[in-house]
Write an enzyme that holds these catalytic residues in place. Structure first.
Site, short mmCIF file in Angstrom:
data_model
loop_
_atom_site.label_atom_id
_atom_site.label_comp_id
_atom_site.label_asym_id
_atom_site.label_seq_id
_atom_site.Cartn_x
_atom_site.Cartn_y
_atom_site.Cartn_z
N LYS A 176 15.72 -24.82 8.74
CA LYS A 176 16.96 -24.75 9.52
C LYS A 176 17.76 -26.04 9.32
O LYS A 176 17.22 -27.14 9.43
CB LYS A 176 16.65 -24.59 11.02
CG LYS A 176 16.06 -23.22 11.39
CD LYS A 176 15.79 -23.16 12.89
CE LYS A 176 14.95 -21.96 13.27
NZ LYS A 176 15.69 -20.73 13.38
N GLU A 184 12.94 -17.17 23.63
CA GLU A 184 13.65 -16.00 23.11
C GLU A 184 13.84 -14.98 24.20
O GLU A 184 13.01 -14.86 25.11
CB GLU A 184 12.82 -15.34 22.02
CG GLU A 184 12.58 -16.22 20.83
CD GLU A 184 11.54 -15.61 19.92
OE1 GLU A 184 11.94 -14.83 19.04
OE2 GLU A 184 10.34 -15.87 20.11
N ARG A 231 0.83 -1.21 0.00
CA ARG A 231 0.00 0.00 0.00
C ARG A 231 0.87 1.26 0.00
O ARG A 231 0.45 2.30 -0.49
CB ARG A 231 -0.90 0.01 1.24
CG ARG A 231 -1.95 -1.07 1.20
CD ARG A 231 -2.95 -0.87 2.34
NE ARG A 231 -4.01 -1.85 2.26
CZ ARG A 231 -4.17 -2.86 3.12
NH1 ARG A 231 -3.33 -3.01 4.11
NH2 ARG A 231 -5.17 -3.70 2.99
N ASP A 246 1.58 -18.70 17.38
CA ASP A 246 2.80 -18.16 16.77
C ASP A 246 3.92 -19.20 16.72
O ASP A 246 4.71 -19.22 15.78
CB ASP A 246 3.26 -16.95 17.61
CG ASP A 246 4.41 -16.21 16.97
OD1 ASP A 246 4.31 -15.85 15.79
OD2 ASP A 246 5.43 -15.96 17.66
N HIS A 265 5.83 -24.42 14.61
CA HIS A 265 7.25 -24.76 14.77
C HIS A 265 7.46 -25.92 15.75
O HIS A 265 8.16 -26.88 15.45
CB HIS A 265 8.05 -23.56 15.29
CG HIS A 265 7.94 -22.32 14.43
ND1 HIS A 265 7.81 -22.37 13.07
CD2 HIS A 265 7.97 -21.00 14.74
CE1 HIS A 265 7.76 -21.14 12.58
NE2 HIS A 265 7.84 -20.30 13.58
C1 BG6 Z 1 8.44 -16.71 14.11
C2 BG6 Z 1 7.54 -16.08 15.14
O1 BG6 Z 1 7.73 -17.63 13.33
O2 BG6 Z 1 9.50 -17.37 14.77
C3 BG6 Z 1 8.32 -15.12 16.00
O3 BG6 Z 1 6.49 -15.40 14.49
C4 BG6 Z 1 9.52 -15.79 16.61
O4 BG6 Z 1 7.50 -14.58 17.02
C5 BG6 Z 1 10.32 -16.52 15.53
O5 BG6 Z 1 10.31 -14.80 17.20
C6 BG6 Z 1 11.42 -17.35 16.15
O6 BG6 Z 1 12.20 -17.88 15.14
P1 BG6 Z 1 13.71 -18.26 15.37
O7 BG6 Z 1 14.16 -18.81 14.07
O8 BG6 Z 1 14.41 -16.99 15.73
O9 BG6 Z 1 13.71 -19.25 16.49
#
Ligand code: BG6
Length: 514
Positions: free
Chosen positions: A206, A240, A46, A259, A264
């Site tokens: 990864k 994190e 946008r 998330d 993941h």
């Molecule tokens: C993302 C999330 O998919 O993965 C984030 O949306 C998160 O919130 C991130 O910080 C973490 O990824 P990585 O590779 O840094 O462990």
């Protein structure tokens, strides 16, 4: 094999993901010669930019997000000549006709033959909107499917490509819950074949995550031990030391479960628990992932209370600084009940894993950033040897995904000298011993796979659905049962202490890596 020409069309072309991950990864692929010969990138958004402004903006981002040794200005400028920008509102129907015409023109100018990958680097709320419009204007598929579509009229030269590529890459989370994920799948399946859909989960890109499969299936000695007879429990942590980093608007509607966990962490469980695929290709690998998800023991009423602990970080002094609490973050509702921490236990009801708890944990604003899987083996039935401090020596296999990537096997060894005292020791594998990890990030690997047309490391519809089926009751319980607590935890700590209470063995606690 890479196609001879390709345009990567990025919805969300001026967004954070594009700047931080996609453009740096594409430059790296370009520098390594891993992009098609005639390769263009079209950013959509946008914000109004001319091509030149957009390129300058990307150049700044490349300088910022690549390490100095990875950034070569000359190469970057050369690469950016292939990047274009189109001002488009993804919610405006008419803009898609404009996109179609623009692409046709770009094909003509770059002598390309209509191969497009659409990348949805947008807020999840647009995941259902964009495909509908792409389908409507015929950008989803090829002429054979619909001889009357407008696409036929505008295609300038199909003779060069027998089958133009039309793929769509969708970021996670795919859906907000089970029902919305199903609705989304319907939308996509209305105009795309499953093999055109690339649901990206960057954890699968990864190197260290892919190595879980090599560890398990390229070695003979772990397999006999990889089951309920020898494994006591599995601990998976992905935490994190940052907050929501300006993504409050997205995160507050999402939370840790959507998330990180439903995608993941679930993938990490799948790779750890799956049966060996008959061969390593998209179909067989993804079949095994789905089987793991389908074997998750469904949560019954009351299980969410017992097996899941959620938390939200609160303001605290940490490393000499006052850190904001989650509710004070920009674009976060001051009364938000979104979880920034989640710890849970799940079981996989199949022959290999029956009765083995899998403990999953994720959180923001934890003391460190680390992702690792710990396989806890049963101890010997009879302990003959003691340690000096009287503790037992656990047998553990630690798969360190990031940082300090490697694998550590922990076991007991005799203390040299008289007597028979033992102590903890370990054998370590680090990637340095095999030449180090590639400098490219997970996105580069997955973008390359999408261009090559290899969907192995992307999530299939049935896996998304099976995963949501398991996690959905947690969301529903949180929505409907006010008695389920949301614990506060001070920024810079390991989350609510209650997270230890989900352990089956009361003497066990979470392993906090340093
Ligand atoms: C993302 C999330 O998919 O993965 C984030 O949306 C998160 O919130 C991130 O910080 C973490 O990824 P990585 O590779 O840094 O462990």
């Amino acid at each position: 094999q890479l196609p001879c020409s390709l345009t990567l069309v990025i919805f969300g072309g001026s967004g954070d993901l594009t700047m931080r991950k996609l453009i740096p990864s594409l430059l790296q692929l370009y520098q390594q010669g891993h992009t098609p010969e005639k390769f263009s990138v079209l950013g959509l958004g946008r914000t109004r930019y001319s091509d030149e402004d957009y390129r300058n903006h990307l150049l700044e981002a490349l300088q910022k997000y690549l390490k100095p040794e990875e950034f070569d200005r000359e190469k970057a400028v050369e690469f950016l000549r292939r990047v274009f920008y189109l001002n488009l509102d993804p919610e405006k129907e008419d803009d898609y006709e404009m996109l179609r015409d623009y692409l046709k023109e770009l094909d003509r100018e770059t002598d390309s033959c209509g191969n497009y990958i659409f990348y949805l680097a947008t807020p999840p709320s647009l995941y259902g909107v964009v495909p509908k419009h792409l389908i409507r204007v015929g950008l989803n598929d090829i002429v054979q499917e619909d001889a009357d579509s407008n696409y036929l009229k505008y295609t300038h030269d199909l003779s060069k490509c027998k089958h133009p590529i039309r793929r769509i890459v969708i970021e996670k989370p795919f859906g907000y819950d089970l029902e919305s994920a199903r609705r989304l799948t319907d939308i996509y399946q209305h105009g795309f074949y499953e093999d055109q859909l690339y649901r990206i989960d960057h954890y699968l890109g990864k190197e260290t995550v892919q190595n879980i499969m090599a560890l398990r299936f390229a070695n003979g000695f772990f397999e006999p031990l990889w089951n309920r007879n020898y494994i006591k429990c599995v601990e998976i942590t992905a935490v994190e030391n940052m907050g929501v980093e300006g993504r409050g608007g997205y995160y507050d509607n999402s939370g840790a479960l959507r998330d990180m966990v439903q995608n993941h962490l679930a993938q990490l469980v799948a790779l750890t628990a799956m049966e060996p695929p008959v061969q390593f290709d998209a179909e067989h690998f993804r079949n095994e992932v789905v089987k793991v998800y389908q074997s998750f023991r469904p949560l019954k009423e009351g299980d969410v209370h017992k097996n899941v602990v959620r938390g939200q970080y609160t303001s605290a002094e940490w490393k000499g600084e006052i850190h904001k609490g989650y509710r004070e973050e920009d674009k976060v509702n001051p009364g938000s009940r979104t979880e920034t921490f989640l710890a849970m236990k799940l079981f996989i009801d199949n022959w290999r894993w029956h009765g083995v708890p899998f403990y999953l944990r994720t959180g923001k604003m934890m003391p460190t950033k680390v992702s690792e899987i710990i396989i806890h083996f049963h101890s010997t039935p009879h302990q003959m040897f003691g340690t000096r401090d009287g503790t037992s020596v656990p047998n553990q296999l630690i798969i360190r995904l990031q940082p300090n990537e490697g694998i550590v096997l922990k076991f007991a060894a005799k203390v040299p000298g008289s007597g028979f005292e033992v102590k903890k020791t370990s054998m370590d594998f680090t990637y340095d011993s095999i030449g180090g990890l590639p400098t490219t990030n997970a996105y580069a690997r997955l973008l390359e796979d999408a261009m090559l047309g290899d969907p192995t490391l992307f999530t299939r519809s049935d896996a998304v659905e099976a995963s949501w089926k398991f996690f959905d009751p947690i969301l529903k319980a949180w929505e409907t049962d006010p008695s389920i607590p949301l614990y506060g935890y001070p920024a810079g700590t390991w989350g609510p202490l209650q997270s230890h209470e989900i352990m089956d063995d009361p003497t066990q606690t979470w392993t906090n890596p340093c």
